[in-house]
Design an enzyme around this catalytic site. Structure first.
Site, mmCIF file in Angstrom:
data_model
loop_
_atom_site.group_PDB
_atom_site.id
_atom_site.type_symbol
_atom_site.label_atom_id
_atom_site.label_comp_id
_atom_site.label_asym_id
_atom_site.label_seq_id
_atom_site.Cartn_x
_atom_site.Cartn_y
_atom_site.Cartn_z
ATOM 1 N N ASP A 172 53.201 36.822 36.048
ATOM 2 C CA ASP A 172 53.161 38.291 35.946
ATOM 3 C C ASP A 172 53.389 38.659 34.476
ATOM 4 O OD1 ASP A 172 53.640 41.076 35.955
ATOM 5 O OD2 ASP A 172 54.202 40.980 38.065
ATOM 6 N N ILE A 173 52.297 38.992 33.810
ATOM 7 C CA ILE A 173 52.332 39.208 32.359
ATOM 8 C C ILE A 173 53.204 40.410 32.012
ATOM 9 C CG2 ILE A 173 50.873 39.653 30.334
ATOM 10 C CD1 ILE A 173 48.572 38.353 32.015
ATOM 11 N N LYS A 213 31.291 20.326 40.116
ATOM 12 C CA LYS A 213 30.827 21.370 41.022
ATOM 13 C C LYS A 213 31.030 20.934 42.479
ATOM 14 C CE LYS A 213 26.786 23.917 42.406
ATOM 15 N NZ LYS A 213 25.360 23.805 42.551
ATOM 16 N N LYS A 267 57.484 49.338 41.793
ATOM 17 C CA LYS A 267 57.005 48.468 40.702
ATOM 18 C C LYS A 267 57.701 48.805 39.387
ATOM 19 C CE LYS A 267 52.621 47.406 42.680
ATOM 20 N NZ LYS A 267 51.234 47.773 42.846
ATOM 21 N N LYS A 280 59.764 45.682 37.943
ATOM 22 C CA LYS A 280 59.287 45.005 36.729
ATOM 23 C C LYS A 280 60.040 45.478 35.481
ATOM 24 C CE LYS A 280 54.631 44.135 38.515
ATOM 25 N NZ LYS A 280 53.326 43.597 38.150
ATOM 26 N N ASP A 284 46.233 38.058 41.007
ATOM 27 C CA ASP A 284 47.599 37.713 41.412
ATOM 28 C C ASP A 284 47.712 36.246 41.818
ATOM 29 O OD1 ASP A 284 48.819 40.208 40.997
ATOM 30 O OD2 ASP A 284 47.945 40.978 42.855
ATOM 31 N N ASN A 328 37.686 40.121 40.143
ATOM 32 C CA ASN A 328 37.732 41.408 40.844
ATOM 33 C C ASN A 328 36.775 42.398 40.186
ATOM 34 O OD1 ASN A 328 39.207 42.910 38.706
ATOM 35 N ND2 ASN A 328 40.761 41.367 39.160
ATOM 36 N N PHE A 363 50.259 49.688 35.267
ATOM 37 C CA PHE A 363 49.318 50.433 36.094
ATOM 38 C C PHE A 363 49.492 49.979 37.538
ATOM 39 C CE2 PHE A 363 45.937 53.038 34.078
ATOM 40 C CZ PHE A 363 46.513 53.106 32.820
HETATM 41 N N1 CTP Z 1 50.006 42.653 36.032
HETATM 42 C C1 CTP Z 1 50.205 41.690 35.088
HETATM 43 N N2 CTP Z 1 50.138 40.373 35.424
HETATM 44 C C2 CTP Z 1 49.867 39.989 36.695
HETATM 45 C C3 CTP Z 1 49.654 40.977 37.658
HETATM 46 C C4 CTP Z 1 49.716 42.302 37.302
HETATM 47 O O1 CTP Z 1 50.444 42.016 33.929
HETATM 48 N N3 CTP Z 1 49.787 38.726 37.005
HETATM 49 C C5 CTP Z 1 50.123 44.062 35.668
HETATM 50 C C6 CTP Z 1 48.848 44.847 35.727
HETATM 51 O O2 CTP Z 1 48.169 44.868 34.496
HETATM 52 C C7 CTP Z 1 49.343 46.239 36.111
HETATM 53 C C8 CTP Z 1 50.518 45.934 37.010
HETATM 54 O O3 CTP Z 1 50.983 44.661 36.585
HETATM 55 O O4 CTP Z 1 49.832 46.939 35.012
HETATM 56 C C9 CTP Z 1 50.125 45.881 38.448
HETATM 57 O O5 CTP Z 1 51.182 45.385 39.166
HETATM 58 P P1 CTP Z 1 50.986 44.482 40.446
HETATM 59 O O6 CTP Z 1 52.308 44.336 41.061
HETATM 60 O O7 CTP Z 1 50.273 43.225 40.188
HETATM 61 O O8 CTP Z 1 50.013 45.382 41.226
HETATM 62 P P2 CTP Z 1 49.231 44.958 42.451
HETATM 63 O O9 CTP Z 1 48.380 43.751 42.223
HETATM 64 O O10 CTP Z 1 48.524 46.188 42.888
HETATM 65 O O11 CTP Z 1 50.458 44.509 43.318
HETATM 66 P P3 CTP Z 1 50.740 44.604 44.852
HETATM 67 O O12 CTP Z 1 49.931 43.517 45.423
HETATM 68 O O13 CTP Z 1 52.208 44.360 44.897
HETATM 69 O O14 CTP Z 1 50.355 45.984 45.248
#
Ligand code: CTP
Length: 418
Positions: free
Chosen positions: A323-324, A306, A354, A358, A296, A227, A340
């Site tokens: 989800d860390i 390849k 969130k 979480k 995600d 991203n 964030f």
């Molecule tokens: N995060 C994480 N590990 C993941 C995904 C996200 O630690 N696999 C953390 C990001 O660092 C951030 C927060 O979770 O602090 C974002 O939450 P998330 O639910 O992933 O946000 P979005 O991707 O924006 O989710 P959504 O698609 O539900 O809007």
């Protein structure tokens, strides 16, 4: 554009602006190793930062750099003999040991560390280290095999247990032509460590872990899904926490940013690697701030060769990544967790969802797609916690990060005292 810190004076970066070593008395010990040439620069930087510096050199060090150089830079005669009656009459070794507010041995050779670990006092430098109650900092510098040798590792561990502070070594290209861990930290980084040690801030004594940047999820050996995250916000948060006195570890996905001096950097690529790096450190940290834009989803299968184009269309099967943040917040003895959230609509609704889902202590949310957020140098945030919220106005990411860290420190202390 974030200016690179490498090769620049750290105080010009603004990272430690307002902080000095003024009034601090630093005894710099130099032992025998090629990195001794960097000690000259170290002494210069320490004095520029306001410290008063005295230098002690081992016999080995003098094969690499002359006492005259160190005398000119420190402004005082260099000490090297233990049993020199003239020197003892001017400033004896016990007096020197008492004089020091800190002793910084840079470079610290494998031999010097071995002698210190065993309490030897067979020259002036080791005697001073034994005779002083000042905090002792060592900046190891040696060939990578010497550093990894079980004897050196055991000595390091023993010294650490005795509250000796080991700064580095860094990994990279070595003077001997090899690549690996064993390089002395740069003079700027050593000065930054001393500044941080003496700094009193709202996060003094607090250990903080930050994730930053994007992750890369491999498709095949040459392609990945990622991203637009630049890592700037996460790096700014790490720097702001350091300024506030915290010990900071930054787990970062691939970015073009240099490591902020004084911050321990763990470089990772994929979400899975980031999860492992965070999991290994989460129990030792007091505050966890997840700024990384973690993918995600990742390809369910990583193709070993390849992929060749043939079919007119291609579908990739994706699976969820770990989800860390949720994992960190859900553990027993979880640290103070800050997430964030980047949203395009209903900021408060999604952010609070969130926060609750979480199990976080705080969430920093922003609306993206309006010239702020990803790839930008500016940002604005709304912070939400269970019974409150706070608005951080649009400003550079560095300024926003400082305000964020102030609020986090406030909420963290409120939680711990409540
Ligand atoms: N995060 C994480 N590990 C993941 C995904 C996200 O630690 N696999 C953390 C990001 O660092 C951030 C927060 O979770 O602090 C974002 O939450 P998330 O639910 O992933 O946000 P979005 O991707 O924006 O989710 P959504 O698609 O539900 O809007």
């Amino acid at each position: 554009m974030v200016a690179p810190l490498d090769g620049q004076r750290y105080w010009e970066s603004g990272l430690f602006s307002g902080l000095t070593l003024s009034g601090r008395r630093v005894l710099v010990g130099v032992s025998g190793g090629i990195a001794a040439y960097k000690s000259a620069e170290l002494v210069r930087r320490l004095r520029q930062a306001g410290a008063e510096v005295r230098v002690v050199m081992t016999t080995g060090a003098q094969a690499f750099i002359t006492p005259l150089t160190m005398q000119a830079l420190s402004g005082h005669p260099v000490h090297s003999e233990l049993l020199d009656s003239r020197v003892e009459a001017a400033m004896g070794h016990i007096e020197l040991a008492r004089w020091a507010d800190a002793i910084l041995v840079a470079p610290a050779s494998a031999n010097l560390m071995a002698r210190l670990a065993h309490g030897l006092a067979d020259d002036l430098l080791t005697t001073l280290c034994l005779a002083s109650e000042a905090p002792l900092f060592l900046a190891p510098a040696m060939n990578r095999v010497m550093w990894m040798h079980p004897a050196t590792q055991a000595n390091s561990e023993l010294l650490r247990q005795r509250s000796v502070r080991l700064l580095g070594p860094a990994a990279g290209e070595q003077a001997c032509g090899e690549v690996g861990a064993g390089r002395m930290l740069e003079p700027d980084e050593l000065v930054a460590e001393l500044l941080r040690y003496w700094q009193q801030g709202p996060l003094s004594g607090v250990s903080l872990l930050v994730t930053a940047g994007p992750t890369r999820e491999p498709i095949d050996p040459v392609r990945y899904i990622s991203n637009r995250s630049s890592g700037k916000m996460g790096y700014a948060v790490a720097e702001a926490a350091l300024r506030a006195g915290a010990t900071v570890t930054l787990v970062s996905g691939p970015t073009a940013l240099p490591r902020p001096p004084g911050v321990a950097l763990v470089a990772v690529e994929s979400a899975a690697e980031m999860a492992v790096a965070v999991q290994a450190r989460i129990s030792q940290c007091d505050i966890f701030i997840a700024v990384a834009a973690v993918a995600d989803y990742r390809p369910s299968v990583v193709v070993p060769q390849k992929m060749k184009k043939s079919a007119p269309e291609l579908s990739l099967a994706l699976e969820r990544t770990e989800d860390i943040l949720a994992m960190a917040a859900g553990g027993t003895d979880a640290p103070f967790c800050v997430g964030f959230a980047a949203e395009t609509e209903d900021l408060e609704g999604y952010a609070r969802d969130k926060l609750a889902r979480k199990g976080l202590d705080m969430i920093a949310a922003n609306l993206v797609g309006q010239g702020v957020g990803f790839e930008s140098d500016v940002n604005c945030l709304t912070l939400f916690w269970a019974d409150g919220q706070y608005e951080i106005k649009r400003a550079t990411k560095a300024v926003v990060a400082r305000e964020l860290i102030e609020i986090i420190a406030e909420r963290y202390h409120a939680k711990n005292s409540g």
